[in-house]
Design an enzyme around this catalytic site. Structure first.
Site, short mmCIF file in Angstrom:
data_model
loop_
_atom_site.label_atom_id
_atom_site.label_comp_id
_atom_site.label_asym_id
_atom_site.label_seq_id
_atom_site.Cartn_x
_atom_site.Cartn_y
_atom_site.Cartn_z
N GLY A 96 -9.48 -0.74 -0.98
CA GLY A 96 -8.39 0.18 -0.69
C GLY A 96 -8.93 1.49 -0.13
N SER A 97 -8.18 2.54 -0.30
CA SER A 97 -8.54 3.83 0.30
C SER A 97 -9.74 4.46 -0.42
CB SER A 97 -7.35 4.77 0.22
OG SER A 97 -6.97 4.91 -1.14
N GLY A 111 -11.05 4.50 -4.41
CA GLY A 111 -12.41 4.11 -4.79
C GLY A 111 -13.14 5.20 -5.55
N GLU A 170 -14.87 -1.48 -1.64
CA GLU A 170 -14.63 -1.77 -0.22
C GLU A 170 -13.52 -0.82 0.22
OE1 GLU A 170 -16.20 -3.79 1.72
OE2 GLU A 170 -17.22 -5.18 0.38
N CYS A 206 -9.02 -2.27 7.86
CA CYS A 206 -10.09 -1.32 7.50
C CYS A 206 -11.07 -1.19 8.65
CB CYS A 206 -10.79 -1.75 6.22
SG CYS A 206 -11.39 -3.44 6.30
P1 NAD Z 1 -4.54 2.10 -1.60
O1 NAD Z 1 -5.82 2.77 -1.94
O2 NAD Z 1 -3.32 2.90 -1.54
O3 NAD Z 1 -4.26 0.91 -2.64
C1 NAD Z 1 -5.19 -0.15 -2.83
C2 NAD Z 1 -5.03 -0.71 -4.23
O4 NAD Z 1 -5.55 0.22 -5.18
C3 NAD Z 1 -3.58 -0.97 -4.65
O5 NAD Z 1 -3.55 -2.18 -5.38
C4 NAD Z 1 -3.26 0.23 -5.53
O6 NAD Z 1 -2.24 0.01 -6.46
C5 NAD Z 1 -4.60 0.45 -6.23
N1 NAD Z 1 -4.90 1.79 -6.74
C6 NAD Z 1 -4.59 2.98 -6.17
N2 NAD Z 1 -5.11 3.99 -6.90
C7 NAD Z 1 -5.77 3.42 -7.94
C8 NAD Z 1 -6.53 3.95 -9.04
N3 NAD Z 1 -6.71 5.24 -9.20
N4 NAD Z 1 -7.07 3.08 -9.91
C9 NAD Z 1 -6.91 1.74 -9.76
N5 NAD Z 1 -6.20 1.19 -8.74
C10 NAD Z 1 -5.64 2.03 -7.84
O7 NAD Z 1 -4.79 1.34 -0.19
P2 NAD Z 1 -3.74 0.59 0.74
O8 NAD Z 1 -2.83 1.59 1.38
O9 NAD Z 1 -3.14 -0.58 0.05
O10 NAD Z 1 -4.73 -0.01 1.86
C11 NAD Z 1 -5.23 0.74 2.93
C12 NAD Z 1 -6.63 1.26 2.65
O11 NAD Z 1 -7.48 0.20 2.22
C13 NAD Z 1 -7.28 1.84 3.89
O12 NAD Z 1 -8.02 2.98 3.55
C14 NAD Z 1 -8.22 0.71 4.34
O13 NAD Z 1 -9.28 1.14 5.14
C15 NAD Z 1 -8.67 0.18 3.02
N6 NAD Z 1 -9.14 -1.20 3.12
C16 NAD Z 1 -10.49 -1.42 3.01
C17 NAD Z 1 -11.00 -2.71 3.15
C18 NAD Z 1 -12.47 -2.96 3.09
O14 NAD Z 1 -12.85 -4.11 2.93
N7 NAD Z 1 -13.34 -1.96 3.21
C19 NAD Z 1 -10.12 -3.79 3.35
C20 NAD Z 1 -8.75 -3.53 3.42
C21 NAD Z 1 -8.27 -2.23 3.30
#
Ligand code: NAD
Length: 501
Positions: A235-236, A240, A257, A291
């Site tokens: 995720g973002s 992370g 990731e 991503c």
């Molecule tokens: P997001 O960070 O908003 O959410 C991702 C996940 O994390 C969700 O399931 C969310 O509920 C959970 N989450 C959020 N805050 C958390 C916390 N504090 N503790 C535990 N879990 C938490 O991301 P998104 O909007 O769903 O996706 C887009 C982002 O993901 C972009 O930044 C993109 O670059 C990244 N991404 C990275 C990869 C990679 O492999 N590097 C792949 C796909 C997406």
């Protein structure tokens, strides 16, 4: 036919029950038209704890099953996914808005990694190392780790889990998965297929893999649960950073990731036709919501205006609309908040003197949020170009020397994917060398997105440093033990130490 009806048809084809009404339901909407497609109950903290506890007790038995037998379960999952590829692809498209081809591509990625994991289940190897002592053996062995907590983003609602789950399962672990609250239906579908594959193959599915649906707070609870030994979080970067801190506090492993702000360099010797196709796919594919989406284009000054002209022509003709329709190349953004962030970034770019082409909202399906991807000419790497805006914006910047272009490529916080377009061997080698791109992925004459499963996937710096999928990424899901075995009758000590009693 409504998308809600199509979703329930897909679930009945898969033989999986859609969740019924619940007072704690999360409304899931399709980005295609913004309408509700299902309601999914949110897991309570007690349900999360119960899921992790079941996974922990199942782990104690699963770790003893020979790895090739664990691989047979992953093969059965892959076969089920292949059997239902069309339905699963449609579900991904309805839930994320990515075009049909990309929905199918995501499902294919899940199939591919299951095949990889099946082979891997007979190749989990350790080392035999030369020892300094007579009649001794020095070994490195690998063992199952425990419960793996998976947190995933909205944009790859099946493939990211499949990367983690297939490897983690053959490595002898059990799983608890918190998918994005925007895309839990894809999660329920593919996890349901795993449990069905287990039942049909005589494997007790209880505790093997659970989906817990919820928002950030549920993710936080999963990360903090003491029985979770590895958190694989996609995720973002903000997410992370929070997950990494909690994992560090509890001395548990984090496989991160995270975001990317990916660049490509276009050199004077490049095949511009090939480069324009690759750049366009990388920048506008999945409506810029990968991503690895291309966000920064660094073009040699001598060809910059010609190349921008080529890209403008390509962007002008992009078919935008319903992602299920044949011929559509750009589907909707995931939600209106993404559109607002995109417009704010374009506004900020104008404020630092940029020229913005396109980026406006277009008519797609009523209720959805459709935009023409934006092309933004910059004179310096500044303002929003330095950040990841998770939307289809491509910033274009001229450069004069390769050293300058590489420095610009590396001068952002993220380090996920990068590419160079050149027919000059020296330029390609420098870009992929120690003084070249600092990203986890550095490509030559292909775009930044669309990685194969065979390589390790992930990035450096604020992308989190994790590696998933192919190569030796399996080592993340196992614990390593060093074993010294004395098969002699004396007790020689290491480093020649004498200790006689
Ligand atoms: P997001 O960070 O908003 O959410 C991702 C996940 O994390 C969700 O399931 C969310 O509920 C959970 N989450 C959020 N805050 C958390 C916390 N504090 N503790 C535990 N879990 C938490 O991301 P998104 O909007 O769903 O996706 C887009 C982002 O993901 C972009 O930044 C993109 O670059 C990244 N991404 C990275 C990869 C990679 O492999 N590097 C792949 C796909 C997406």
């Amino acid at each position: 036919m409504s998308y809600a009806t199509r979703v329930s048809e897909i679930f009945s084809e898969l033989g999986i029950a859609l969740p019924g009404p619940s007072p704690r339901a999360l409304e899931i909407r399709s980005p295609i038209d913004g309408k509700r497609i299902a309601s999914v109950p949110v897991a309570t903290p007690a349900e999360l704890t119960a899921a992790v506890d079941r996974a922990q007790s199942r782990f104690l038995a699963w770790r003893n099953v020979p790895a090739p037998q664990r691989g047979a379960l992953v093969r059965a999952l892959g076969e089920k996914v292949r059997q239902h590829k069309q339905a699963l692809g449609r579900l991904v498209t309805i839930e994320t808005g990515k075009i049909a081809q990309e929905g199918l591509g995501e499902v294919q990625e899940a199939i591919d990694i299951c095949e990889f994991a099946l082979g891997l289940s007979r190749q989990l190897y350790g080392l035999s190392i030369a020892t300094e002592r007579p009649d001794h053996k020095l070994l490195e062995t690998w063992h199952p780790l425990g419960v793996v907590g998976i947190i995933s983003a909205f944009n790859f609602p099946m493939a990211v889990w499949a990367w983690n789950a297939s490897l983690a399962l053959v490595c002898g672990n059990t799983l608890v998965w918190k998918p994005s609250d925007k895309t839990p239906l894809s999660a329920l579908a593919i996890n349901g297929l795993l449990l069905a594959a287990a039942r049909e193959n005589g494997v007790d599915p209880d505790g093997l893999s659970a989906v817990v649906v919820g928002e950030r707070d549920l993710g936080e609870a999963l990360v903090a649960h003491p029985s979770v030994r590895l958190v694989s979080a996609t995720g973002s970067t903000g997410m992370g950073r929070a997950v990494g801190v909690t994992c560090a506090k509890h001395f548990k492993r984090a496989l991160l990731e995270l975001g990317g702000n990916n660049a490509a360099i276009v050199c004077p010797s490049a095949d511009l036709k090939l480069a324009a196709r690759a750049v366009t796919f990388a920048a506008v594919g999945t409506a810029g919501q990968r991503c690895t989406s291309l966000r920064r284009l660094i073009v040699h000054r001598s060809i910059a205006s010609q190349f921008v002209k080529q890209l403008r022509a390509a962007y002008e003709g992009l078919p935008i609309g319903n992602p299920l329709d044949d011929g559509t190349l750009i589907g909707p953004l995931i939600d209106a908040a993404t559109h607002e962030r995109m417009q704010a970034a374009l506004h900020a770019a104008k404020a630092v003197g940029a020229t913005v082409h396109f980026g406006e909202r277009v008519a797609g399906v009523a209720g959805g949020c459709y935009v023409r991807p934006a092309l933004v000419e910059m004179s310096a790497q500044a303002g929003p170009m330095c950040d990841e805006t998770f939307a289809p914006i491509l910033y274009v910047l001229p450069y004069d020397s390769l050293e300058e272009a590489i420095a610009l490529n590396n001068a952002v916080a993220h380090g996920l994917s990068s590419a160079i377009f050149t027919r000059d061997l020296q330029e390609a080698e420098i870009f992929t060398s120690a003084r070249g791109s600092d990203c986890g992925i550095a490509n030559v004459n292909i775009g930044t997105s669309g990685a194969e499963i065979g390589g390790a996937f992930g990035g450096e710096k604020e992308t989190g440093g994790g590696r998933e999928s192919g190569s030796d990424a399996w080592k993340n899901y196992m614990r390593r033990a060093t074993n010294t075995i004395n098969y002699g009758m004396s007790l020689p000590l290491a480093q020649g130490i004498k200790f006689e009693i």
